[in-house]
Write a protein that holds these residues in place. Structure first.
Motif, PDB file in Angstrom:
ATOM      1  N   ASP A 217      84.326  14.429   8.405  1.00 42.76           N
ATOM      2  CA  ASP A 217      85.767  14.463   8.679  1.00 42.76           C
ATOM      3  C   ASP A 217      86.192  15.642   9.546  1.00 42.76           C
ATOM      4  OD1 ASP A 217      85.464  16.480   6.704  1.00 42.76           O
ATOM      5  OD2 ASP A 217      87.479  16.126   5.916  1.00 42.76           O
ATOM      6  N   GLN A 218      85.230  16.510   9.927  1.00 39.43           N
ATOM      7  CA  GLN A 218      85.643  17.697  10.674  1.00 39.43           C
ATOM      8  C   GLN A 218      84.504  18.201  11.562  1.00 39.43           C
ATOM      9  OE1 GLN A 218      87.585  22.150  10.090  1.00 39.43           O
ATOM     10  NE2 GLN A 218      86.649  21.183   8.321  1.00 39.43           N
ATOM     11  N   VAL A 219      84.624  17.921  12.860  1.00 31.89           N
ATOM     12  CA  VAL A 219      83.679  18.484  13.823  1.00 31.89           C
ATOM     13  C   VAL A 219      84.446  18.999  15.035  1.00 31.89           C
ATOM     14  CG1 VAL A 219      81.835  16.893  13.123  1.00 31.89           C
ATOM     15  CG2 VAL A 219      83.258  16.314  15.093  1.00 31.89           C
ATOM     16  N   HIS A 220      83.789  19.897  15.763  1.00 32.94           N
ATOM     17  CA  HIS A 220      84.319  20.411  17.029  1.00 32.94           C
ATOM     18  C   HIS A 220      83.244  20.147  18.078  1.00 32.94           C
ATOM     19  CE1 HIS A 220      87.571  22.838  15.035  1.00 32.94           C
ATOM     20  NE2 HIS A 220      86.690  22.823  14.046  1.00 32.94           N
ATOM     21  N   PHE A 221      83.352  19.008  18.762  1.00 31.47           N
ATOM     22  CA  PHE A 221      82.308  18.630  19.715  1.00 31.47           C
ATOM     23  C   PHE A 221      82.569  19.174  21.127  1.00 31.47           C
ATOM     24  CE2 PHE A 221      80.229  14.744  17.441  1.00 31.47           C
ATOM     25  CZ  PHE A 221      79.693  15.613  16.499  1.00 31.47           C
TER      26      PHE A 221
ATOM     27  N   LEU B 145      87.160  18.794  -5.711  1.00 33.30           N
ATOM     28  CA  LEU B 145      86.884  18.746  -4.282  1.00 33.30           C
ATOM     29  C   LEU B 145      86.499  17.315  -3.924  1.00 33.30           C
ATOM     30  CD1 LEU B 145      84.910  22.060  -3.617  1.00 33.30           C
ATOM     31  CD2 LEU B 145      87.231  21.483  -2.886  1.00 33.30           C
ATOM     32  N   ASP B 146      87.116  16.789  -2.891  1.00 32.30           N
ATOM     33  CA  ASP B 146      87.033  15.351  -2.634  1.00 32.30           C
ATOM     34  C   ASP B 146      85.954  14.946  -1.645  1.00 32.30           C
ATOM     35  OD1 ASP B 146      89.594  14.346  -4.123  1.00 32.30           O
ATOM     36  OD2 ASP B 146      90.203  16.134  -3.012  1.00 32.30           O
ATOM     37  N   VAL B 147      85.739  15.754  -0.606  1.00 31.72           N
ATOM     38  CA  VAL B 147      84.773  15.379   0.424  1.00 31.72           C
ATOM     39  C   VAL B 147      83.998  16.601   0.902  1.00 31.72           C
ATOM     40  CG1 VAL B 147      86.198  13.440   1.216  1.00 31.72           C
ATOM     41  CG2 VAL B 147      86.365  15.642   2.383  1.00 31.72           C
ATOM     42  N   ILE B 148      82.841  16.317   1.500  1.00 32.57           N
ATOM     43  CA  ILE B 148      82.016  17.351   2.127  1.00 32.57           C
ATOM     44  C   ILE B 148      81.984  17.076   3.625  1.00 32.57           C
ATOM     45  CG2 ILE B 148      79.721  18.396   2.300  1.00 32.57           C
ATOM     46  CD1 ILE B 148      79.195  17.449  -0.574  1.00 32.57           C
ATOM     47  N   GLY B 149      82.322  18.071   4.436  1.00 31.08           N
ATOM     48  CA  GLY B 149      82.244  17.966   5.884  1.00 31.08           C
ATOM     49  C   GLY B 149      81.321  19.028   6.449  1.00 31.08           C
ATOM     50  N   SER B 150      81.233  19.072   7.777  1.00 33.83           N
ATOM     51  CA  SER B 150      80.360  20.077   8.393  1.00 33.83           C
ATOM     52  C   SER B 150      81.149  21.193   9.082  1.00 33.83           C
ATOM     53  CB  SER B 150      79.428  19.421   9.417  1.00 33.83           C
ATOM     54  OG  SER B 150      80.120  19.079  10.608  1.00 33.83           O
ATOM     55  N   ASP B 151      82.297  20.898   9.684  1.00 32.19           N
ATOM     56  CA  ASP B 151      82.994  21.842  10.555  1.00 32.19           C
ATOM     57  C   ASP B 151      82.063  22.334  11.664  1.00 32.19           C
ATOM     58  OD1 ASP B 151      85.120  23.252  11.567  1.00 32.19           O
ATOM     59  OD2 ASP B 151      84.969  24.915  10.152  1.00 32.19           O
ATOM     60  N   HIS B 152      81.186  21.447  12.128  1.00 30.32           N
ATOM     61  CA  HIS B 152      80.273  21.754  13.222  1.00 30.32           C
ATOM     62  C   HIS B 152      81.046  22.355  14.383  1.00 30.32           C
ATOM     63  CE1 HIS B 152      76.881  20.955  16.033  1.00 30.32           C
ATOM     64  NE2 HIS B 152      77.822  20.566  16.887  1.00 30.32           N
ATOM     65  N   ALA B 153      80.678  23.587  14.772  1.00 31.77           N
ATOM     66  CA  ALA B 153      81.433  24.295  15.809  1.00 31.77           C
ATOM     67  C   ALA B 153      80.472  25.144  16.634  1.00 31.77           C
ATOM     68  CB  ALA B 153      82.517  25.164  15.179  1.00 31.77           C
ATOM     69  N   PRO B 154      79.822  24.542  17.632  1.00 32.85           N
ATOM     70  CA  PRO B 154      78.801  25.275  18.383  1.00 32.85           C
ATOM     71  C   PRO B 154      79.374  26.278  19.380  1.00 32.85           C
ATOM     72  CG  PRO B 154      79.073  23.073  19.289  1.00 32.85           C
ATOM     73  CD  PRO B 154      79.944  23.142  18.071  1.00 32.85           C
ATOM     74  N   HIS B 155      78.692  27.415  19.465  1.00 33.84           N
ATOM     75  CA  HIS B 155      78.917  28.411  20.515  1.00 33.84           C
ATOM     76  C   HIS B 155      77.564  28.751  21.116  1.00 33.84           C
ATOM     77  CE1 HIS B 155      83.130  29.092  19.445  1.00 33.84           C
ATOM     78  NE2 HIS B 155      82.757  29.075  18.186  1.00 33.84           N
ATOM     79  N   THR B 156      77.558  29.337  22.289  1.00 32.37           N
ATOM     80  CA  THR B 156      76.292  29.652  22.927  1.00 32.37           C
ATOM     81  C   THR B 156      75.602  30.808  22.212  1.00 32.37           C
ATOM     82  OG1 THR B 156      77.202  31.256  24.496  1.00 32.37           O
ATOM     83  CG2 THR B 156      77.248  28.934  25.150  1.00 32.37           C
TER      84      THR B 156
END
Length: 443
Positions: free
Chosen positions: A59-63, A303-314
């Motif tokens: 439910d949460q990524v930063h592509f 707590l209802d869900v598990i996400g990643s909050d994937h947020a890549p930086h160099t």
């Protein structure tokens, strides 16, 4: 679309574990039975007892698309996602340009249709001057509306009380909140600069973005939601104290829900000396006591869900001094293997993991025909085998080229990922011809 027959699998679905075969045709699950004979199946996979699970809906990524091609794109990050057992994602609005207009939303959907290997949805952003657009949104066109109540910059930091009142009163769909109290963070940072000057160590990050800063903001969000009847979803909880704000009830009985992210379940502040800025993220990874409280809350309905909050930086950005290093971790490629460590350690039953990564996400965001192993549902599937995965031996698929899990070995790995009936990942290779579908939101 080709048909796929998966034999001899150990299915996990809706609290049950059972042995069965599963047949996929025309993108959907055609049949689940103890034994299936279908000589016309284009592809046959002998699971040999592997776990067969509904794919993770993140439910949460930063592509990072558009605007940051050196960090990531819908193409690169969706490839990494399917390698990690993620079949669907919902991308955040803080791109460049930000997703603050209907035109920007349409542009993201167009880009994803062309390049995304996984299914996709997009959250709409809130600024100080687009509340009319937010109030007029069609709820079926967006995954949710995201508000940064702290830890953002420029026009996307929304902390004006009058704007927040109107937002919580008028938002037409689920409102996702990043909750940190910026004045507290600024004061804490000033105090640390008096001690360290500009050489603040990464281990100070949870002291600057501390539990009080999180609680002051999340408690305000909950209070506003209760007063206005808002459907509120608080993102990435990190503290034991905040858990008291959320009810231990079934999802259908709640209008205020909460997410936890995998790195807050797997790391704690004892990891800063070895990983430093590589685990710098907002909100910060905090104490082992906080981590353990979050794990316990996942086992309940708090707590209802598990996400990643994937947020890549160099990598180069992360090597800068703490104050200049950006916050965020690339996580999707190892999502399921990392979370399966909690199953292997007896922290979570695998049925709970499936519920919090698939079932509840589909329910919470009103995504029809996904998130479950049910006949007639879209075939978003992941096969997980109990075989060691040495992270350093696997190419990093994210554009940034690094992972905070470097040097680790997981006890499970994703052998196959199927996205809307298409094999997207199989034995270490991405199917470049796979294209995910736009998620639907039935509200």
């Amino acid at each position: 679309m080709s048909s796929v027959l998966i034999r001899n699998a150990r299915l996990v679905n809706e609290g049950r574990e059972f042995d069965a075969d599963l047949l996929v045709g025309n993108g959907r699950i055609v049949k689940i039975a103890r034994s299936i004979d279908d000589e016309n199946a284009t592809v046959e996979i002998d699971a040999n007892g592997q776990w067969l699970l509904p794919g993770m809906i993140d439910d949460q990524v930063h592509f990072r698309e558009p605007g940051a091609p050196t960090k990531g794109s819908l193409y690169t990050e969706s490839r990494a996602a399917v390698a990690g057992g993620i079949t669907s994602f919902m991308d955040m609005p803080n791109t460049n340009p930000a997703t603050l207009t209907l035109e920007a939303l349409a542009d993201k959907k167009r880009r994803a249709a062309l390049t995304s290997v996984a299914n996709y949805g997009f959250h709409f952003g809130v600024s100080r001057d687009n509340l009319d657009t937010v109030a007029a949104l069609n709820p079926s066109e967006v995954a949710g509306v995201k508000v940064f109540m702290g830890a953002s910059t420029g026009n996307m930091l929304v902390d004006d009380p009058l704007i927040l009142e109107r937002l919580f009163a008028e938002v037409p769909t689920i409102l996702l909140a990043h909750c940190e109290h910026t004045p507290s963070i600024d004061a804490n940072a000033a105090n640390l600069r008096e001690l360290f000057g500009e050489q603040i160590p990464p281990a100070a990050h949870p002291l600057i973005r501390n539990a009080e800063a999180c609680y002051r903001s999340s408690s305000l969000a909950v209070e506003l939601a209760k007063r206005h009847g808002t459907r509120l979803h608080v993102l990435h909880l990190t503290t034991a104290r905040e858990l008291a704000l959320f009810e231990d009830k079934l999802l259908a009985q709640k209008r205020i829900t909460a997410e936890v992210c995998l790195h807050h379940l797997l790391f704690d502040d004892q990891d800063y000396p070895s990983l430093g800025n590589l685990i710098k993220c907002n909100p910060a990874i905090k104490t082992q006591a906080d981590r353990d409280a979050l794990r316990e809350a996942v086992n309940s309905n708090r707590l209802d869900v598990i996400g990643s909050d994937h947020a890549p930086h160099t990598w180069a950005e992360k090597q800068q001094p703490y104050a200049r290093a950006p916050s965020g971790l690339p996580l999707v490629q190892h999502a399921f293997p990392a979370l399966m460590e909690l199953v292997a350690d007896g922290v979570l039953p695998i049925s709970t993991l499936v519920a919090k990564t698939s079932h509840r996400v589909a329910d919470l965001f009103a995504i029809p025909d996904r998130g479950y192993l049910r006949e007639g549902y879209w075939a978003d599937l992941v096969l997980v085998k109990p075989q060691a995965l040495a992270v350093n031996r696997q190419p990093i698929l994210s554009q940034c080229g690094w992972t905070p899990f470097a040097g680790r070995s997981f006890r499970h790995q994703v052998s196959t990922t199927i996205v809307s009936g298409q094999i997207a990942w199989r034995e270490g290779r991405v199917n470049e011809g796979c294209r995910g579908l736009a998620l639907r939101f039935m509200r």
